[in-house]
Design an enzyme around this catalytic site. Structure first.
Site, PDB file in Angstrom:
ATOM      1  N   ASP A 102      85.784   9.341 -47.482  1.00 36.04           N
ATOM      2  CA  ASP A 102      85.100  10.436 -48.175  1.00 36.04           C
ATOM      3  C   ASP A 102      85.935  10.784 -49.411  1.00 36.04           C
ATOM      4  O   ASP A 102      87.002  11.401 -49.295  1.00 36.04           O
ATOM      5  CB  ASP A 102      84.973  11.660 -47.263  1.00 36.04           C
ATOM      6  CG  ASP A 102      84.022  11.444 -46.084  1.00 36.04           C
ATOM      7  OD1 ASP A 102      83.786  10.279 -45.710  1.00 36.04           O
ATOM      8  OD2 ASP A 102      83.550  12.448 -45.513  1.00 36.04           O
ATOM      9  N   LYS A 166      77.720  13.577 -50.315  1.00 37.12           N
ATOM     10  CA  LYS A 166      78.187  14.644 -49.422  1.00 37.12           C
ATOM     11  C   LYS A 166      78.334  15.923 -50.229  1.00 37.12           C
ATOM     12  O   LYS A 166      78.784  15.890 -51.377  1.00 37.12           O
ATOM     13  CB  LYS A 166      79.521  14.210 -48.802  1.00 37.12           C
ATOM     14  CG  LYS A 166      80.235  15.256 -47.960  1.00 37.12           C
ATOM     15  CD  LYS A 166      81.523  14.661 -47.357  1.00 37.12           C
ATOM     16  CE  LYS A 166      82.397  15.732 -46.716  1.00 37.12           C
ATOM     17  NZ  LYS A 166      83.658  15.178 -46.171  1.00 37.12           N
ATOM     18  N   LYS A 200      75.373  13.830 -46.310  1.00 35.50           N
ATOM     19  CA  LYS A 200      76.266  14.561 -45.404  1.00 35.50           C
ATOM     20  C   LYS A 200      76.490  15.981 -45.906  1.00 35.50           C
ATOM     21  O   LYS A 200      77.194  16.183 -46.889  1.00 35.50           O
ATOM     22  CB  LYS A 200      77.609  13.827 -45.280  1.00 35.50           C
ATOM     23  CG  LYS A 200      78.641  14.549 -44.402  1.00 35.50           C
ATOM     24  CD  LYS A 200      79.919  13.719 -44.257  1.00 35.50           C
ATOM     25  CE  LYS A 200      81.031  14.492 -43.557  1.00 35.50           C
ATOM     26  NZ  LYS A 200      82.268  13.695 -43.405  1.00 35.50           N
TER      27      LYS A 200
END
Length: 259
Positions: A102, A166, A200
Site C-alpha cells: 500500500d 485506497k 479499499k
C-alpha cells in the site's frame, strides 16, 4: 441469518486487519496474526510495517493460515514526491516477502498541479512489485477533499497500473467516507476497469453497519458479485471486534481509539 450478519461475515473476509502504530512490537503483530484467524473465517490480509513481515510470515505459517496475505506500506504516511525513495521502499517490502504493498500517492504534488510525479511514482512502484505482488495506492481523500482532485488522483493511479485505489492512510483527520468512496468507485466503473482494479476504504470503517453501507454501495455501482477479496478490502483494526460481536462469536469491546 439477518442482512446485517450476512454483511458482517462478508466484510470480515474482505478485511486487511491493520496495525500501523509507532509503538508496534513483534508481540502485537503476532497477536494480530492470531486475530486474523477468526472462528467464522479468516481476514483477507493483515497490514503491518515492513520490519514485521518476517515474524508475521512465520506466525501465519505456524498457525496454519499461510493463505492470509501480508500487506505493508511504503512512502507512508506523508506521500512525499521522491520517487526513488518510494521505489526503494517498495522493492525492500517485496524482498521482505510482502504479498501486497500500500503506497501513498504524492497527493500534495497533485494539489499543487503536478500530475506527472504521481503517475511516474505509481508506475515505477508497480514495476517494483511485478505481477505477483498487488499494489494498492492511497490517494488520501481527506486531504484532496475536492471531487475533481479525488477523481483525477484515482484516474492517474489506474492509468499508471495500480491494482487497487485506497482512500486513506488513517493518519489524517478525515479518512474514508461514503461520499469519497462513491467518487472512487464511479471512476473504476467509468474507466471500464472493474475486472482489474479494486477499491479499499480505510480508516473510519468501524461497525458492521458501516461495512454494510460501503458494500451496498459497491454492489449498486459495480454489481453484486464484484466485491470479492481481489477487488475489495476494508483497512481497519477495530472493525473486526464489532463484526465478531454482530456475528455473536465474541463479547469483547472494540477499542474506541482504534483505526
Amino acid at each position: 441469518m439477518s442482512e446485517l450478519k450476512v454483511a458482517a461475515l462478508r466484510a470480515l473476509k474482505l478485511m486487511d486487519l491493520t496495525t500501523l502504530n509507532d509503538n508496534d512490537t513483534d508481540a502485537k503483530v503476532i497477536q494480530l496474526c492470531h486475530d486474523a484467524k477468526s472462528p467464522v473465517g479468516n481476514t483477507a490480509a493483515i497490514c503491518i510495517y515492513p520490519r514485521f513481515i518476517p515474524i508475521a510470515k512465520k506466525t501465519l505459517r505456524e498457525q496454519g493460515t499461510p493463505e492470509i496475505r501480508i500487506a505493508t506500506v511504503t512512502n507512508f504516511p506523508h506521500g512525499n514526491d521522491d520517487i526513488e525513495i518510494a521505489v526503494a521502499e517498495t522493492k525492500a517490502a517485496v524482498a521482505y516477502g510482502a504479498d501486497e504493498v500500500d503506497v501513498v500517492f504524492p497527493y500534495r504534488a497533485l494539489i499543487a498541479g503536478n500530475e506527472q510525479v504521481g503517475f511516474d511514482l505509481v508506475k515505477q512502484c508497480k514495476a517494483a512489485c511485478g505481477d505477483k505482488v498487488l499494489l494498492k495506492v492511497i490517494i488520501e481523500t481527506g486531504e484532496l477533499k475536492q471531487e475533481a482532485l479525488i477523481k483525477k488522483a484515482s484516474q492517474i493511479c489506474i492509468e499508471a497500473g495500480a491494482d487497487f485505489i485506497k482512500t486513506s492512510t488513517g493518519k489524517v483527520p478525515v479518512n474514508a467516507t461514503p461520499e469519497y468512496a462513491r467518487m472512487m468507485l464511479e471512476v473504476i466503473r467509468d474507466m471500464g476497469v472493474a475486472k482489474t482494479v479494486g477499491f479499499k476504504p480505510a480508516g473510519g470503517v468501524r461497525t458492521a453497519e458501516d461495512a454494510q453501507q460501503y458494500l451496498a454501495m459497491a454492489d449498486e455501482i459495480l454489481g453484486g458479485d464484484w466485491a470479492d477479496s481481489r477487488h475489495y478490502r476494508f483497512g481497519a483494526s477495530s472493525l473486526l471486534t464489532n463484526l465478531l460481536n454482530t456475528l455473536e462469536v465474541t463479547d469483547q469491546k472494540a477499542d474506541p481509539a482504534a483505526y
